[in-house]
Motif scaffolding. Structure first.
Motif, short mmCIF file in Angstrom:
data_model
loop_
_atom_site.label_atom_id
_atom_site.label_comp_id
_atom_site.label_asym_id
_atom_site.label_seq_id
_atom_site.Cartn_x
_atom_site.Cartn_y
_atom_site.Cartn_z
N PRO A 42 -14.31 26.87 -16.08
CA PRO A 42 -15.56 26.10 -16.06
C PRO A 42 -16.77 26.93 -15.63
CG PRO A 42 -13.79 24.82 -15.09
CD PRO A 42 -13.26 26.20 -15.28
N SER A 43 -16.59 27.80 -14.63
CA SER A 43 -17.70 28.64 -14.17
C SER A 43 -18.09 29.67 -15.22
CB SER A 43 -17.29 29.37 -12.88
OG SER A 43 -16.98 28.46 -11.85
N ALA A 44 -17.13 30.29 -15.87
CA ALA A 44 -17.41 31.27 -16.91
C ALA A 44 -18.09 30.61 -18.10
CB ALA A 44 -16.12 31.95 -17.36
N GLN A 45 -17.64 29.42 -18.44
CA GLN A 45 -18.23 28.70 -19.56
C GLN A 45 -19.71 28.40 -19.31
OE1 GLN A 45 -16.35 24.93 -20.36
NE2 GLN A 45 -17.71 24.43 -22.05
N LYS A 46 -20.02 27.97 -18.11
CA LYS A 46 -21.40 27.65 -17.76
C LYS A 46 -22.26 28.91 -17.72
CE LYS A 46 -24.19 25.37 -14.18
NZ LYS A 46 -24.14 24.68 -12.86
N ALA A 47 -21.73 29.99 -17.15
CA ALA A 47 -22.51 31.22 -17.00
C ALA A 47 -22.83 31.88 -18.34
CB ALA A 47 -21.76 32.20 -16.11
N LEU A 48 -21.90 31.80 -19.29
CA LEU A 48 -22.08 32.49 -20.57
C LEU A 48 -22.49 31.56 -21.71
CD1 LEU A 48 -18.99 34.90 -20.43
CD2 LEU A 48 -21.35 35.36 -19.76
N GLY A 49 -22.65 30.28 -21.40
CA GLY A 49 -23.07 29.33 -22.43
C GLY A 49 -22.04 29.12 -23.52
N ILE A 50 -20.77 29.11 -23.16
CA ILE A 50 -19.70 28.92 -24.14
C ILE A 50 -19.55 27.42 -24.43
CG2 ILE A 50 -17.24 29.28 -24.61
CD1 ILE A 50 -17.32 31.57 -22.57
N SER A 51 -19.43 27.07 -25.68
CA SER A 51 -19.30 25.66 -26.06
C SER A 51 -17.92 25.14 -25.70
CB SER A 51 -19.54 25.48 -27.56
OG SER A 51 -18.49 26.10 -28.30
#
Length: 498
Positions: A42-51
Motif C-alpha cells: 500500500p505504501s509503495a502504491q501510494k508513493a509511485l502512483g500505481i493503479s
C-alpha cells in the motif's frame, strides 16, 4: 539394523558448517522476498502512483520470473559451476534490489522485481544443489537439510514480519534495500567458504536452447495465467489461453527432452517416483501455506485492525513451529523412518490447521483460533519441506543436482501461484454471494462476508492437503539406507531394498 557409516572427514569440507550458514542466508533471502513487500505494497502504491489494477505486478513480476526461469537457472549451475552461479545470483539480486529501492515509477519497480526473480532463479537451485554436494554424511545431511527446510517453510512468515517493521519504522524502500548488504556479504562469504565444484572442461558445454524456450515458456505461461486469474477470473480468455498454452508447451518440452542428448531437464529425474511424489507434496502444501498467509494477513489487518508490525509478529508462532518441526523432529527422524512417515503426517497436520480455520469468525480471538491453526500448519510444513528437499537431490549425479533442485523449486513456485489465484477467487466469489443476499453497506456485514469467504476457501485448502497426503502415501516409498547420500550407487541400493 545396519549402523550408519563413519563420516569421511578427509573428504569433507572443513568449512562446511560456515558454508551452511552462507547457503541458509541466501535461501532465506530468496523465500522472504516473495512476501516482504506484501505489507509494504500500500505504501509503495501510494508513493509511485500505481493503479489498483497494476499493483499486483509488484508481487507477480517476482514470482513470474522466478518460477518461469528455474529450470534454466538449475541447468546453468550444472553446466558452468554451482558456486559461480550462486555468487553471480547473489550479486545480481543485490543490484536488482537497489534498482527497486530507487524506483521512481511503477514500471521501474516492476522491472526490478522481475530482475530479482530472474537472479533468484539462479540462486535457488544452486543453493539446494550446493547443500547436497557439501553434506554427504547422513547425520550431517539431516542437520543441514533440517536448517534449510526450516528456512524454506518459515521464510515467508519472516518476510511478513520484516516487511511490517521496515515499512512502519523506516520506508517501504527498505524492504528492497535490506537485501543489498545481505547479498553482498553472503557473496563474499560464498567466494571464500564454498568449495569450488569442478566442471568437466573436456566436454563441450552445450545448453539445451529448445528445451529452455519450451520449459521456461511453459512455466511462465502457467504462472502468468494463474496470477492473472486473481483479477480476471478463471473463465477469462487470457487466463485460459495462458494456462492451456503453458500445458501444451510443457507437453512438447517433455517430448523434446526425451530425444535430447544435453537435456535441460533429464527425464529420468522426474520419472523417479520418490522425487516426483515429493515435488507434488510440496507444491500442494504450498497452496495451503499461501492460503493461510493470504487470508490471515487481510483478516488481522482489515477485520481485526492490527498494525502491519503486529500482523507480522502474529506469524511468529508459525515460524517457530516450522523450525522446531524441521530441525528438531524431521532432522532426527530422517535417517530412521521411511520418508512418507514424515511427509504424510505433516500434510495431515497442515490439513488440521486448515480445518481449525474453517471456524473463523469476525470476533474470533487470536489465541484460541488463529494461534492453534498456525502452530499445526507450522509443525506440518517442517515435516514436509525437510525430507522432500532431501529427496530432491538424493542419489543424483553431481552434474545433474541443479536440474534436480529446480524441480522442487518449480513445484513451490507453481503451487504458490496457483494457490493464491485459486483460493483468492473462491473467497471472493463466496463473499460476493454472501453480500448479495444481505445489506452490503453495513461494515459488519462486509466483514462477515469476507471472513465467510476466507473460511470456505480454507476448507478447499484443507481438501487439497488431504489429497496431497494420499498422493504422498501412494508415491513415496523411500526408506533410508546407510551411506545413501554418497551418490548414485548407494541410492540404487536403497531403492532395491524397498
Amino acid at each position: 539394523m545396519t549402523s550408519q557409516p563413519v563420516p569421511d572427514t578427509a573428504a569433507a569440507n572443513p568449512r562446511r558448517w560456515w558454508a551452511l550458514a552462507v547457503i541458509a542466508i541466501a535461501q532465506l533471502m530468496i523465500v522472504l522476498d516473495a512476501t516482504i513487500v506484501n505489507i509494504a505494497l500500500p505504501s509503495a502504491q501510494k508513493a509511485l502512483g500505481i493503479s489498483d489494477a497494476n499493483r499486483q505486478w509488484v508481487i507477480t513480476a517476482y514470482t513470474l520470473a522466478f518460477g518461469g526461469l528455474l529450470l534454466l537457472g538449475g541447468r546453468i549451475g550444472d553446466l558452468f559451476g554451482r558456486k559461480r552461479t550462486f555468487v553471480v545470483g547473489l550479486l545480481g539480486f543485490a543490484l536488482a534490489s537497489g534498482l527497486g529501492g530507487f524506483a521512481t515509477s511503477g514500471g521501474m519497480l516492476f522491472a526490478a522485481r522481475a530482475l530479482q526473480g530472474a537472479f533468484g532463479a539462479l540462486l535457488a537451485p544452486s543453493a539446494l544443489s550446493l547443500l547436497s554436494v557439501t553434506f554427504r554424511d547422513p547425520r550431517e545431511r539431516a542437520t543441514a537439510f533440517g536448517v534449510f527446510g526450516a528456512l524454506s517453510g518459515g521464510g515467508a512468515a519472516i518476510g511478513l514480519i520484516t516487511g511490517g517493521l521496515l515499512t512502519e519504522y523506516l520506508s517501504w524502500r527498505w524492504c528492497l534495500y535490506v537485501n543489498i548488504p545481505i547479498a553482498v556479504v553472503t557473496a563474499i562469504g560464498a567466494y571464500y567458504l564454498l568449495v569450488r565444484d569442478h566442471v568437466d572442461r573436456s566436454r563441450r558445454v552445450r545448453l539445451d536452447l529448445p528445451g529452455a524456450v519450451l520449459g521456461c515458456g511453459g512455466l511462465l505461461a502457467i504462472v502468468y495465467g494463474t496470477s492473472e486469474a486473481v483479477t480476471r477470473g478463471w473463465g477469462d480468455w487470457l487466463v485460459l489461453t495462458a494456462l492451456c498454452g503453458g500445458v501444451a508447451l510443457l507437453a512438447v518440452f517433455a517430448l523434446v527432452e526425451r530425444r535430447t542428448e544435453h537435456a535441460l531437464l533429464p527425464i529420468h529425474l522426474i520419472n523417479d517416483r520418490n522425487r516426483a511424489g515429493g515435488a507434488l507434496a510440496v507444491g500442494l502444501a504450498i497452496i495451503g501455506m499461501f492460503g493461510l498467509f493470504l487470508f490471515l494477513t487481510y483478516y488481522l489487518q482489515a477485520v481485526k485492525g492490527y498494525s502491519p508490525v503486529k500482523a507480522g509478529v502474529s506469524f511468529l508462532p508459525m515460524t517457530a513451529a516450522v523450525v522446531v518441526s524441521a530441525a528438531g523432529i524431521a532432522a532426527r527422524l530422517m535417517n530412521r523412518v521411511p520418508t512418507r512417515n514424515l511427509v504424510v503426517p505433516g500434510l495431515l497436520l497442515g490439513a488440521g490447521g486448515m480445518a481449525w480455520l474453517t471456524q473463523l469468525r469476525v470476533d474470533s480471538p487470536y489465541t484460541t483460533m488463529v494461534l492453534p491453526a498456525e502452530v499445526l500448519l507450522g509443525l506440518g510444513l517442517g515435516l514436509i519441506f525437510m525430507p522432500t528437499m532431501n529427496l530432491a537431490t538424493l542419489g543424483v549425479a553431481p552434474q545433474e543436482t541443479g536440474a534436480a533442485a529446480a524441480i522442487i523449486n518449480s513445484a513451490q513456485q507453481v503451487g504458490g501461484s496457483i494457490g493464491t489465484a485459486l483460493l483468492n477467487t473462491i473467497a471472493a466469489s463466496v463473499t460476493a454471494t454472501y453480500l448479495a443476499t444481505r445489506n452490503p453497506a453495513d461494515p459488519l456485514v462486509q466483514a462477515e462476508g469476507a471472513v465467510h469467504g476466507y473460511a470456505v476457501a480454507t476448507a478447499v485448502a484443507m481438501g487439497i492437503l488431504l489429497a496431497a497426503a494420499v498422493i504422498a502415501f501412494l508415491m513415496i516409498n523411500h526408506r533410508p539406507a546407510p551411506g545413501e547420500a554418497e551418490g548414485e550407487d548407494a541410492s540404487a541400493e536403497a531403492r532395491a531394498a524397498v
